[in-house]
Enzyme design. Structure first.
Site, PDB file in Angstrom:
ATOM      1  N   GLY B 189       0.924  -1.263   0.002  1.00  0.00           N
ATOM      2  CA  GLY B 189       0.051  -0.079  -0.076  1.00  0.00           C
ATOM      3  C   GLY B 189       0.948   1.307   0.040  1.00  0.00           C
ATOM      4  O   GLY B 189       1.829   1.198  -0.490  1.00  0.00           O
ATOM      5  N   SER B 190       0.215   2.285   0.763  1.00  0.00           N
ATOM      6  CA  SER B 190       1.188   3.608   0.400  1.00  0.00           C
ATOM      7  C   SER B 190       2.028   3.680   1.541  1.00  0.00           C
ATOM      8  O   SER B 190       1.918   3.116   2.729  1.00  0.00           O
ATOM      9  CB  SER B 190      -0.009   4.849   0.779  1.00  0.00           C
ATOM     10  OG  SER B 190      -0.692   4.733   1.984  1.00  0.00           O
ATOM     11  N   LYS B 192       2.242   6.336   3.790  1.00  0.00           N
ATOM     12  CA  LYS B 192       1.723   6.604   5.049  1.00  0.00           C
ATOM     13  C   LYS B 192       1.179   5.490   5.728  1.00  0.00           C
ATOM     14  O   LYS B 192       1.337   5.632   7.111  1.00  0.00           O
ATOM     15  CB  LYS B 192       0.458   7.782   4.437  1.00  0.00           C
ATOM     16  CG  LYS B 192      -0.096   8.410   5.711  1.00  0.00           C
ATOM     17  CD  LYS B 192      -1.005   9.542   5.161  1.00  0.00           C
ATOM     18  CE  LYS B 192      -2.129   9.649   5.780  1.00  0.00           C
ATOM     19  NZ  LYS B 192      -3.542   9.312   5.288  1.00  0.00           N
ATOM     20  N   GLY B 194       1.878   2.533   5.526  1.00  0.00           N
ATOM     21  CA  GLY B 194       3.086   1.485   5.827  1.00  0.00           C
ATOM     22  C   GLY B 194       3.658   2.110   7.125  1.00  0.00           C
ATOM     23  O   GLY B 194       4.013   1.177   8.089  1.00  0.00           O
ATOM     24  N   GLU B 211       5.495  -3.383   1.100  1.00  0.00           N
ATOM     25  CA  GLU B 211       5.732  -3.217  -0.407  1.00  0.00           C
ATOM     26  C   GLU B 211       5.091  -1.879  -0.702  1.00  0.00           C
ATOM     27  O   GLU B 211       3.634  -1.761  -0.734  1.00  0.00           O
ATOM     28  CB  GLU B 211       4.836  -4.383  -1.276  1.00  0.00           C
ATOM     29  CG  GLU B 211       5.670  -5.390  -0.912  1.00  0.00           C
ATOM     30  CD  GLU B 211       6.798  -5.696  -1.954  1.00  0.00           C
ATOM     31  OE1 GLU B 211       6.711  -5.343  -3.063  1.00  0.00           O
ATOM     32  OE2 GLU B 211       7.841  -6.660  -1.505  1.00  0.00           O
ATOM     33  N   CYS B 249       2.052   0.244  -8.521  1.00  0.00           N
ATOM     34  CA  CYS B 249       3.181   0.999  -7.761  1.00  0.00           C
ATOM     35  C   CYS B 249       4.702   0.847  -8.610  1.00  0.00           C
ATOM     36  O   CYS B 249       5.534   1.455  -8.362  1.00  0.00           O
ATOM     37  CB  CYS B 249       3.492  -0.143  -6.580  1.00  0.00           C
ATOM     38  SG  CYS B 249       3.557  -1.946  -6.963  1.00  0.00           S
TER      39      CYS B 249
END
Lengths: 491, 489
Positions: B189-190, B192, B194, B211, B249
């Site tokens: 994910g993002s 933020k 993460g 990731e 991504c």
């Protein structure tokens, strides 16, 4: 003079920022990347250890009253051996690794390139202050990183010796030692690192990882745990006892993360075991172990008080079958064995990290596996003394720990081909040997393709035909591809 | 709701503790079941991906289903080999008589997946976790609801419900899950989120793989052969707009090109977009939709700044009702603008022109490390420099996105793009604890290991630990004396 003291006194977030900035500049300039720089630093470290043995031994004596032999072997020789292994293998480790490619990316070639992470932080512990500082630093250097080392303030003599030696022998623009305690460590943890390797306890580890999370910094946490020793009956008792003693009191007087913490044995065998311990302990440390020069002292009064509390607990104090003598002034506790302690006692709840060895009793030796597995945490190491093949197999299959040793204790640390690290509460990540190099490297995937051989099936406009071809391609079957091309596919 | 969650997790943990997930047979059966699911439900999967993201079924197969089938087949093929212990090399005279590395599962895994490849990013980690013998909880993204409910409703028909669960929900459920104790968390994910995942994980000392993403640049060197130019542009355009409309991504975020080459590139790209998507790409149904209104508006806003709008050379039209944004090309938008500051994650392609292509290295290095760097060039020198002077999760020459399908290459980021890796055996490794197991016999013993200490023992130990066998022999034969004096403390 005053301004120097002032400078020394305040290492805050600003100072930490400056240190990181300097190291980032050095790293960006490519200083740490070359093989020559890395081998120069490692050779300098070897020289540093060789030329300063007496000082190192003296510092360890000051901080821990560590016996000279322990200092020479477990700290100095192990660091030197680590350097030597890295120097010998580094070129090979640095080489890119070829990776096979499949039909999907055909034609192509691929490799995995090891590149340094950048600027890394090593926070070390007080019990093996040289080894646990320099061993990770060796890995960081071998992988081409710039490093900051923060030695433990609980071993102040070695901390300042490390700071002085590093400044004298190593490249100051890329490798720095920052001394200090909580404020300095916090200042360092506020910065952005490319990796942090922390050796210590679970409480601080949580703080380290939380700080790392703010910067998405990966961490290696080398923690501890209650390392159990299962002792079966049909064994060479004398050898087993000696090896347990060597791993327990012979390793900084039980103050080691892989030290045997407690023993599990059968009710029938317990007395024999205790008698063997009494005999061998006297052989090793004499009749007055409080005065033996071959035992480290307890590191400080905090830990002395903590260990005393473990012994003084009501349900436990009556279980002492050997030792128990204390000398508070000199921070010494004699090798102490306790028999049949209750599992809910303090001494069985926390990691002992000292010269106290409780023995837990079970009916049959297989029950010891349940004792370990029901503890709810995974230790850094677990040990088993037995000649029973089935028991060995069950032990390996069911006990989860960082590492296991059958018929010895702690020796697996000296083996560079074995990863040293924990699992669960005993930590994450591993190092030693090539694992050190890998832990401080980024394994970058590189895929090379040419412009020839373009699989048109990948691109729009999409069609059923392209789907069939893609399916065949992913299946890796040439026949499938031909059939799809000829329109003979099954779907 | 919370109590239920806690209870469910406890049940899975019990199941793991009972050893249900460890046997190879169990792992094999689960992987086979997953493979059957992919086969049996292929149509439904295509449908769900089309519902959630407007993905064309070929794209869905190429980017998700095909990859998953390949991965599960690989795991089945290599399962035995991966889960076998490996002997560790020991020196001739070792303290140990035998040592090996034994792979064991970590225990209970939490997989939090993303919305852009909702099947792929959910099941690829699941394959690794199962192959490694773990119990798993999967939380698919609530932003791709059709896929999330397909997984939640169908996987239980195929997989062992005691050990593998799909839990649906949004951030609130995610939060609750993060507060449980896991043996590993795998998050896609993002950055933020993460950070938040890792902070929660720190409370329990749970290892994580993150990731994340980043602005993945494509460096396009001035190519001379027209075939090469065609293929390069085709691959760039196909990768950018053809893979979830740039919401990936590893999507090409922006292109770096020499000023002298840029107009050629723009013309080639325009032509390629028309070839691939026709004159009205929306009608081609080959360009995925933007996932939701929030992201649609976010992307639309990237183009509102007049200075940015003026840089659009192709496309730019948007349709809020159908959440569609046309494949768009911009040339040299201001570097401080949002489109060049944040990860685009959409079908907008800025082309940044440079004086010389070598300047791309500095350009890339002055920005956070991306998940991938793409370089289209035949220049050997530039290639070598790209590999050694830049840092990214991976580097791909003359293609894009395809590294995702190469399972011998680790897939993961560095710095802001994350840490940890998976795909192929790396998936197995990421959910495994490699336990060092050493054995000694009772027979061999180094008598000098034990106190009381003296000079002689010191010398012997030093030689042993230093693997100096000759020295050892000399000391034993009494032909070598310790160089140092033993200090009595």
């Amino acid at each position: 003079m005053a301004s120097e003291e002032e400078k020394k006194a305040v290492f805050d977030a600003e100072s930490a920022k400056e240190v990181v900035k300097e190291l980032r500049a050095s790293f960006a300039a490519g200083k740490t990347k070359s093989y020559e720089w890395r081998s120069t630093q490692l050779n300098a470290m070897l020289k540093m250890m060789e030329e300063n043995e007496p000082q190192i031994i003296a510092a360890l004596r000051d901080d821990l009253s560590k016996p000279e032999l322990e200092s020479s072997i477990y700290e100095i020789a192990m660091v030197k051996s680590s350097c030597t292994v890295a120097l010998k293998k580094m070129k090979h480790w640095m080489m890119p690794e070829k990776a096979k490619t499949s039909l999907i990316t055909f034609p192509s070639s691929a490799e995995i390139v090891s590149e340094p992470l950048g600027v890394v932080l090593v926070i070390s512990a007080w019990n093996y202050p040289f080894l646990l500082s320099l061993d990770p630093v060796i890995g960081a250097i071998a992988a081409g990183n710039a490093v900051v080392l923060k030695p433990s303030e609980i071993a102040p003599a070695t901390s300042s010796l490390l700071a002085r030696l590093a400044a004298d022998y190593l490249d100051r623009s890329c490798i720095k030692v920052v001394e200090g305690a909580v404020p300095e460590t916090s200042a360092l943890l506020e910065q952005k690192w490319d990796k942090i390797l922390y050796t210590g306890n679970g409480r601080i580890a949580r703080i380290v990882m939380a700080a790392a999370a703010k910067h998405l910094t990966p961490v290696v946490l080398e923690l501890g745990g209650k390392c159990p020793v299962i002792v079966d009956s049909d064994i060479n008792l004398q050898v087993a006892t000696r090896r347990i003693i060597a791993g327990k009191w012979g390793c900084n007087n039980g103050q080691a993360c892989v030290s045997p913490d407690y023993i599990i044995t059968t009710k029938n065998y317990a007395q024999k075991l205790v008698d063997s311990f009494k005999c061998e302990l006297e052989r090793f440390y004499g009749k007055n172990p409080l005065e033996s020069k071959d035992l480290s002292r307890i590191v400080n009064s905090n830990h002395f008080a903590r260990l005393s509390k473990l012994l003084d607990e009501d349900k436990v104090s009556s279980k002492i079958v050997h030792g128990g003598e204390r000398d508070e002034a000199n921070l010494r506790i004699a090798p102490t064995i306790l028999l049949d302690v209750p599992q809910d006692s303090l001494i069985m709840t926390e990691e002992i990290f000292g010269p106290l060895l409780p023995i837990i009793l079970v009916h049959k030796v297989e029950d010891s596996l349940d004792v370990i597995n029901s503890s709810g945490t995974k230790p850094l190491a677990a040990y088993l003394f037995t000649n029973n093949k089935k028991l060995k197999e069950k032990f390996v299959a069911t006990v989860s720990a960082g590492g296991l040793v059958v018929n010895d204790t702690t020796v697996h640390l000296a083996e560079h081909t074995l990863p040293f690290g924990g699992v669960g509460d005993s930590g994450m990540g591993a190092y030693h040997g090539k694992f050190s190099f890998d832990t401080f490297s980024h394994k970058k995937a590189v895929l090379y393709r040419g412009f020839a051989g373009d699989a048109f099936v990948r691109y729009p406009p999409y069609s059923r035909g392209k789907l069939r071809l893609l399916q065949a391609l992913f299946n890796g079957s040439f026949l499938g591809i031909i059939r799809a091309l000829l329109g003979w596919s099954k779907s | 709701m919370e109590k239920d969650l806690g209870r469910e997790i406890t049940e899975i943990r019990e199941c793991y503790r009972n050893g249900n997930t460890k046997p190879i047979a169990w792992r094999r059966s689960q992987l086979q079941a997953l493979r059957s699911f992919l086969l049996d439900y292929e149509i439904q999967i295509f449908r769900a991906l089309n519902l959630d993201l407007g993905k064309h079924y070929v794209e869905a197969f190429r980017d998700e289903v095909g990859i998953l089938k390949k991965s599960v087949n690989l795991a089945l093929k290599d399962l035995k080999r991966w889960s076998a212990s490996t002997k560790a090399k020991l020196p001739a005279i070792a303290l140990l008589s035998y040592a090996e590395l034994v792979p064991e599962p970590l225990g209970l895994i939490l997989v939090i997946s993303s919305w852009n490849f909702p099947l792929g990013l959910s099941l690829e980690p699941l394959i690794g976790a199962i192959a490694a013998g773990n119990a798993v909880v999967l939380k698919p993204s609530e932003m791709s609801p059709a896929c999330s409910s397909l997984l939640a409703n169908t996987l239980p028909k195929y997989l062992d419900n005691q050990a593998i669960k799909v839990i649906e929900g949004g951030p609130a459920v995610g939060q609750q899950l993060l507060q449980q104790k896991w043996d590993k968390i795998f998050f896609t994910g993002s950055a933020k989120v993460g950070r938040m995942v890792m902070s929660e994980a720190a409370k329990n000392l749970t290892p994580v793989t993150l990731e994340l993403g980043g602005k993945c640049p494509a460096v396009l060197d001035s190519l001379s052969w027209s075939w090469d130019k065609e293929v390069a542009v085709k691959r760039i355009v196909g990768a950018k707009y053809g893979s979830c409309a740039g919401q990936a991504c590893i999507s090409i975020d922006y292109v770096l090109v020499e000023k002298s080459f840029s107009s050629t590139v723009v013309e080639l790209m325009k032509a390629m977009i028309r070839t691939m998507y026709g004159d009205n790409p929306k009608e081609s149904h080959s360009v995925a939709r933007i996932i939701n209104k929030h992201h649609f508006l976010r992307l639309k806003n990237l183009l509102t700044d007049q200075k940015v709008k003026d840089c659009i050379v192709y496309g730019g039209s948007t349709d809020e009702d159908s959440l569609y944004i046309e494949p768009t090309i911009l040339v040299d938008p201001p570097l401080e603008s949002a489109i060049m500051a944040e990860e685009i994650f959409g079908p907008l392609l800025p082309i940044i022109t440079l004086d010389k292509i070598e300047d791309s290295i500095e350009f890339i290095n002055s920005r956070p490390k991306p998940l991938a760097i793409y370089a289209f060039t035949k220049d050997e020198v530039l290639r070598k420099r790209m590999v050694s002077e830049t840092s990214s999760g991976s580097v791909v020459f003359n293609d894009a996105i395809i590294q995702f399908a190469a399972d011998t290459l680790p897939f993961g980021g560095i710095g802001e793009s994350g840490f940890g890796k998976y795909h192929g055996k790396f998936s197995f490794d990421t959910f495994t604890h490699y336990k060092a197991v050493a054995r000694r016999s009772f027979f061999t013993d180094f008598w000098y290991r034990f106190p009381p200490w003296n000079n002689h023992k010191l010398e012997l130990l030093e030689d042993t630990y230093g693997f100096d066998y000759f020295g050892l022999l000399l000391v034993i034969l009494g032909l070598k004396r310790s160089r140092k004096t033993f200090h009595v403390n």
